[in-house]
Design a protein around this motif. Structure first.
Motif, PDB file in Angstrom:
ATOM      1  N   UNK A 224      -2.079   4.353   3.030  1.00 28.53           N
ATOM      2  CA  UNK A 224      -1.100   3.317   2.001  1.00 28.53           C
ATOM      3  C   UNK A 224       0.433   3.875   1.761  1.00 28.53           C
ATOM      4  N   UNK A 225       0.321   5.148   1.903  1.00 25.31           N
ATOM      5  CA  UNK A 225       1.692   5.856   1.475  1.00 25.31           C
ATOM      6  C   UNK A 225       2.591   5.628   2.868  1.00 25.31           C
ATOM      7  N   UNK A 226       2.205   5.199   3.823  1.00 20.58           N
ATOM      8  CA  UNK A 226       2.967   4.750   5.138  1.00 20.58           C
ATOM      9  C   UNK A 226       2.950   3.409   5.166  1.00 20.58           C
ATOM     10  N   UNK A 227       2.647   2.786   4.416  1.00 23.70           N
ATOM     11  CA  UNK A 227       2.431   0.956   4.521  1.00 23.70           C
ATOM     12  C   UNK A 227       1.350   0.881   5.527  1.00 23.70           C
ATOM     13  N   UNK A 228       0.412   1.438   5.502  1.00 25.35           N
ATOM     14  CA  UNK A 228      -0.974   1.290   6.552  1.00 25.35           C
ATOM     15  C   UNK A 228      -0.457   1.357   7.947  1.00 25.35           C
ATOM     16  N   UNK A 229       0.506   2.235   8.406  1.00 25.57           N
ATOM     17  CA  UNK A 229       0.739   2.357   9.657  1.00 25.57           C
ATOM     18  C   UNK A 229       0.307   3.605  10.083  1.00 25.57           C
ATOM     19  N   UNK A 230      -0.077   3.410  11.570  1.00 25.31           N
ATOM     20  CA  UNK A 230      -0.678   4.658  12.233  1.00 25.31           C
ATOM     21  C   UNK A 230       0.038   6.141  12.004  1.00 25.31           C
ATOM     22  N   UNK A 231      -0.715   7.119  11.453  1.00 25.76           N
ATOM     23  CA  UNK A 231       0.234   8.335  11.138  1.00 25.76           C
ATOM     24  C   UNK A 231      -0.477   9.299  11.868  1.00 25.76           C
TER      25      UNK A 231
END
Length: 78
Positions: A59-66
């Motif tokens: 969620x702290x990456x806007x739900x982008x693959x990290x």
């Protein structure tokens, strides 16, 4: 499949959304959600057992693959 540091693996790129992963690979075998209450961060883990891959979207990456985790020896670096 080749691991590409800071990029991804094969056609999967760091920064993909869950929708983009589903379009590329189909639905995951398993999906888990963990909420870290101290930071109020949610992490969604998408597991693709047959491919030997697990993807984490936060969620702290806007739900982008990290994060990509490899559980198979079918992948190589360089």
């Amino acid at each position: 499949m080749e691991i590409k540091p800071h990029f991804g693996v094969g056609t999967i790129k760091i920064g993909f959304t869950e929708n983009e992963l589903n379009q590329e690979l189909g639905p995951p075998t398993n999906e888990y959600s963990t909420v870290f209450e101290a930071d109020e961060i949610e992490v969604i883990d998408l597991e693709y057992e047959k491919l030997g891959l697990e993807f984490a979207l936060s969620s702290d990456d806007d739900y982008k693959l990290g994060t990509i985790t490899f559980t198979s020896s079918n992948y190589y670096l360089f």
